[in-house]
Design an enzyme around this catalytic site. Sequence first.
Site, short mmCIF file in Angstrom:
data_model
loop_
_atom_site.label_atom_id
_atom_site.label_comp_id
_atom_site.label_asym_id
_atom_site.label_seq_id
_atom_site.Cartn_x
_atom_site.Cartn_y
_atom_site.Cartn_z
N THR A 13 30.43 36.88 44.58
CA THR A 13 30.08 37.44 43.26
C THR A 13 30.81 36.71 42.13
O THR A 13 30.20 36.26 41.16
CB THR A 13 30.47 38.93 43.23
OG1 THR A 13 29.89 39.55 44.38
CG2 THR A 13 30.00 39.61 41.99
N ALA A 33 38.42 23.16 25.50
CA ALA A 33 39.39 22.65 26.49
C ALA A 33 39.81 21.21 26.19
O ALA A 33 40.87 20.76 26.63
CB ALA A 33 38.79 22.72 27.89
N ALA A 43 33.63 25.44 49.00
CA ALA A 43 33.73 25.77 50.43
C ALA A 43 33.30 27.21 50.62
O ALA A 43 33.78 28.11 49.91
CB ALA A 43 35.16 25.57 50.92
N ARG A 49 23.62 29.54 51.61
CA ARG A 49 23.60 30.40 50.42
C ARG A 49 24.39 29.73 49.28
O ARG A 49 23.95 29.72 48.13
CB ARG A 49 24.20 31.77 50.75
CG ARG A 49 23.99 32.82 49.67
CD ARG A 49 24.79 34.09 49.92
NE ARG A 49 26.16 33.83 50.31
CZ ARG A 49 27.13 33.50 49.48
NH1 ARG A 49 26.88 33.40 48.19
NH2 ARG A 49 28.35 33.25 49.91
N LYS A 105 44.73 39.81 43.58
CA LYS A 105 45.89 40.63 43.20
C LYS A 105 46.71 41.05 44.40
O LYS A 105 47.93 41.16 44.33
CB LYS A 105 45.46 41.87 42.41
CG LYS A 105 44.45 42.76 43.11
CD LYS A 105 43.06 42.46 42.64
CE LYS A 105 42.02 43.18 43.47
NZ LYS A 105 40.67 42.82 43.09
N ILE A 136 39.38 41.75 31.15
CA ILE A 136 40.31 42.04 30.05
C ILE A 136 41.46 41.02 30.10
O ILE A 136 42.10 40.89 31.13
CB ILE A 136 40.91 43.46 30.17
CG1 ILE A 136 39.81 44.53 30.27
CG2 ILE A 136 41.86 43.75 29.02
CD1 ILE A 136 40.34 45.93 30.53
N GLU A 190 32.92 50.43 47.71
CA GLU A 190 32.73 49.59 48.90
C GLU A 190 32.45 50.47 50.12
O GLU A 190 32.82 51.65 50.14
CB GLU A 190 34.02 48.82 49.19
CG GLU A 190 34.59 48.08 48.02
CD GLU A 190 34.26 46.61 48.06
OE1 GLU A 190 33.61 46.17 49.03
OE2 GLU A 190 34.65 45.91 47.12
N LYS A 205 47.81 45.69 41.01
CA LYS A 205 47.70 45.21 39.63
C LYS A 205 48.89 45.68 38.79
O LYS A 205 49.43 44.92 37.97
CB LYS A 205 46.38 45.70 39.03
CG LYS A 205 45.16 45.11 39.75
CD LYS A 205 43.88 45.87 39.38
CE LYS A 205 42.67 45.32 40.14
NZ LYS A 205 41.51 46.21 40.07
N GLY A 302 33.15 42.73 38.37
CA GLY A 302 31.79 42.23 38.13
C GLY A 302 31.79 40.72 38.03
O GLY A 302 32.82 40.08 37.77
#
Length: 440
Positions: A13, A33, A43, A49, A105, A136, A190, A205, A302
Amino acid sequence: MKAIQVGLLGIGTVGSGTFNVLNRNQEEIKRRAGRGIEIAMVADLDTARAQSVVGDKVKVVNDARAVIANPDIDIVVELIGGYGIARQLVMEAIEAGKHVVTANKALLAVHGTEIFAAASAKGVMVAFEAAVAGGIPIIKALREGLTANSIQWIAGIINGTTNFILSEMRDKGLDFDVVLKEAQRLGYAEADPTFDIEGVDAAHKATIMSAIAFGIPVQFDKAYVEGITRLGAVDLKYAEQLGYRIKLLGITKRTAKGIELRTHPSLVPAKRLIANVEGAMNAVMVQGDAVGTTLYYGKGAGSEPTASAVIADLVDITRLHTADAAQRVPHLAFQPDAMSDLPVLPMSEVVTSYYLRLRVADEAGVIAKVTGILASQSISIDAMLQREADEVGGEGSTQTDLIILTHDTVEGTMNAAIAQMQALPTVLAPITRIRKEELA
Ligand code: HSE
């Protein structure tokens, strides 16, 4: 100048989002940049896919080590997750002299000290904006924007899954189990939601933010972790009646004795902006001595929100990789030789206020006994609520709920008081205790 060459380890994702946003905004990103940023190699175990995501021009392999070994690759982006193979690959990438960007994390909260030390020794950067609160830019804010401040505390809704569940429980008056099943059906939780609902993800976090805020090593093993699985819809309802919302907060706070580092459900005054963060959104409050209270809000997960953070790190590295390592922003905001040895306090030494719910026999003297125990421990009551027995247990009920809000007290003292109250024969069920944060 040739574009900086990036290798992705894993293209699920977040990897797909990173590829798409980089492609879509490549001209603007290049202008910011100073040179192009190109995903040159990917990889992934599912090569077919992966190739369908990145097209023919990008080399796709099924061996992450081939990316690390490629001398053309400047930055390795680790998007595998977990502490297993991801840890080995990050260490190998650092050893190979690659800069690393990671959204992991769990890896940083548990093995950050080792990883940052290896990176500093090798003169490479490990960037991790995507690891905390997704899109954020809270790492940037803490490490750079708020650098003038002595940070006092941070409190964040930093797990979207649990915030979604709590929002649904409150809106619909449903219990945790029912909402979890619905969240899984809708794809908000999940199939194995353990890390989210038990508070582990939020604690990872909070651990990272704590290290950056106070210049202490990352110490997930010292964090107090409590999830939302034991909350009932009834607690959200009573909290509402008392002017509060219940949120899973990751909290870290500077005190005279040391650093608090804790993740647990908390009552928050309904009038605070953060109490009104609903659904899967994230928000982090930071209190600095100079700036006062600040609030950061946005999507904590997301594809493209997280890609936004990954690409911000890629841009930072692109700008800085030729700079003297000493001129770069330190991984944990403080120079490695200027870290603090402030201890992380055990939970029994944390000071906070409390919501207590006691299922009691509806008979004379019950409140006197309960409040007598609190008084004997010098715990001051802030507010009390008792519902009519009929309302709680149905017509003719002989039981009721007694809800007590306390003023600040030490957790160890509250533990002793709860044990004494629990032993009363008129207390009929395990006492629910939820901590309360005014966030003033
Ligand atoms: N599982 C996390 C959440 C997203 O629910 O917020 C990734 O950190």
